[in-house]
Write a protein that holds these residues in place. Structure first.
Motif, mmCIF file in Angstrom:
data_model
loop_
_atom_site.group_PDB
_atom_site.id
_atom_site.type_symbol
_atom_site.label_atom_id
_atom_site.label_comp_id
_atom_site.label_asym_id
_atom_site.label_seq_id
_atom_site.Cartn_x
_atom_site.Cartn_y
_atom_site.Cartn_z
ATOM 1 N N SER A 172 0.820 -1.221 0.000
ATOM 2 C CA SER A 172 0.000 0.000 0.000
ATOM 3 C C SER A 172 0.848 1.262 0.000
ATOM 4 C CB SER A 172 -0.922 0.000 1.225
ATOM 5 O OG SER A 172 -0.154 0.159 2.400
ATOM 6 N N GLY A 173 2.134 1.131 0.230
ATOM 7 C CA GLY A 173 2.993 2.313 0.264
ATOM 8 C C GLY A 173 3.142 2.906 1.649
ATOM 9 N N PRO A 216 4.681 2.056 -3.437
ATOM 10 C CA PRO A 216 4.239 0.673 -3.216
ATOM 11 C C PRO A 216 4.930 -0.306 -4.171
ATOM 12 C CG PRO A 216 2.371 2.136 -3.710
ATOM 13 C CD PRO A 216 3.611 2.919 -3.941
#
Ligand SMILES: [Zn+2]
Length: 277
Positions: free
Chosen positions: A122-123, A139
């Motif tokens: 998701s980063g 991500p």
């Protein structure tokens, strides 16, 4: 005005604005032992494990670090495109932000500890004033989710992933046997500025996790003491001794014990301070 200035001074280290120069400073790549090499910067550690079937790489560091890591691998006479498996110490940008770029350039598979894998894909976390921006990064797709104690094997080399949580939920300490020596690459035992150890609603088990990590680190008896930052093990000082020392300067079981004991004390002090509030 004075208050504002004070607020700025306090916030700067928390927002990651003051990045140590050593993080982006190139450093001579070098053999640690056997097929284990250092290919990181002066402080952001990346490790290359070479095998006849391709290579394993630990830590992609920042996106800007990727050309530096690539140059280090090539300087040692190896091919960047031969990196088959990418691993990390934990889901903070100084160890994982370059992963997407490395995966693109090498087509390697990305193996990440289960508890850090969602953050990687998701980063990272939400931006917060209390969290430095190292919790956010580009991500990357995770090909395989690792579990505590899992072995990663390639071309006759075996790396073992140990869950050492607290610093992040999936913080990973890597161990391997190389040239008859035990190597331990510490994920991170550090309590960062702004970390909430007591009554943490986002991460209720954080203090227990740190305790588990110190129990594990104290159970290890490494010959080769290594970590996610060169600074953990005085890499620069030891590297300078490579040319002159008859002994491998990276063999330092005593330094390992001292470091783990000192970091555990720092954690316990911080915990006691937060509990006393
Ligand atoms: Zn970190």
């Amino acid at each position: 005005m004075k208050l504002l200035l004070l607020a700025l001074v306090i916030l700067i280290p928390l927002t990651g604005g003051a990045q140590p120069a050593a993080w982006m400073k190139p450093f001579p790549p070098h053999k640690i032992a056997g097929n284990l090499y250092y290919v990181g910067s002066e402080d952001l550690a990346s490790y290359l494990i070479t095998t006849p079937e391709g290579h394993l790489l630990i830590n992609s560091s920042f996106e800007e670090s990727v050309p530096l890591i690539r140059a280090s691998i090539e300087k040692l006479g190896f091919k960047f495109s031969d990196v088959k498996i990418l691993l990390i110490s934990h889901a903070h940008s100084d160890h994982c932000a370059g992963s997407a770029e490395i995966l693109k350039q090498t087509q390697a598979k990305y193996f990440v500890m289960e508890e850090d894998a969602d953050a990687i894909e998701s980063g990272g976390g939400r931006p917060s004033r209390l969290k430095a921006d190292y919790t956010q990064f580009k991500p990357a797709r995770v090909d395989h989710r690792l579990h505590d104690g899992e072995e990663v094997k390639l071309g006759g080399s075996t790396l073992t992933a140990h869950l050492t949580p607290g610093h992040t939920r999936g913080c990973t300490t890597w161990t391997m046997r190389v040239d008859g020596l035990n190597a331990v690459i510490i994920g991170s035992p550090n309590v960062n500025p702004g970390y909430v150890l007591e009554g943490n609603k986002d991460y209720p088990a954080i203090a227990e996790d740190y305790k588990r990590t110190f129990r594990f680190l104290k159970s290890q008896q490494p010959d080769l003491f290594l970590g996610a930052h060169g600074g953990y093990y005085d890499m620069v000082v030891k590297h300078a001794r490579l040319a002159t020392s008859a002994m491998n300067p990276f063999i330092d079981p005593e330094g390992y014990r001292r470091y783990v004991a000192e970091r555990e004390q720092a954690f316990l002090t911080q915990l006691a301070r937060q509990q006393a509030k």
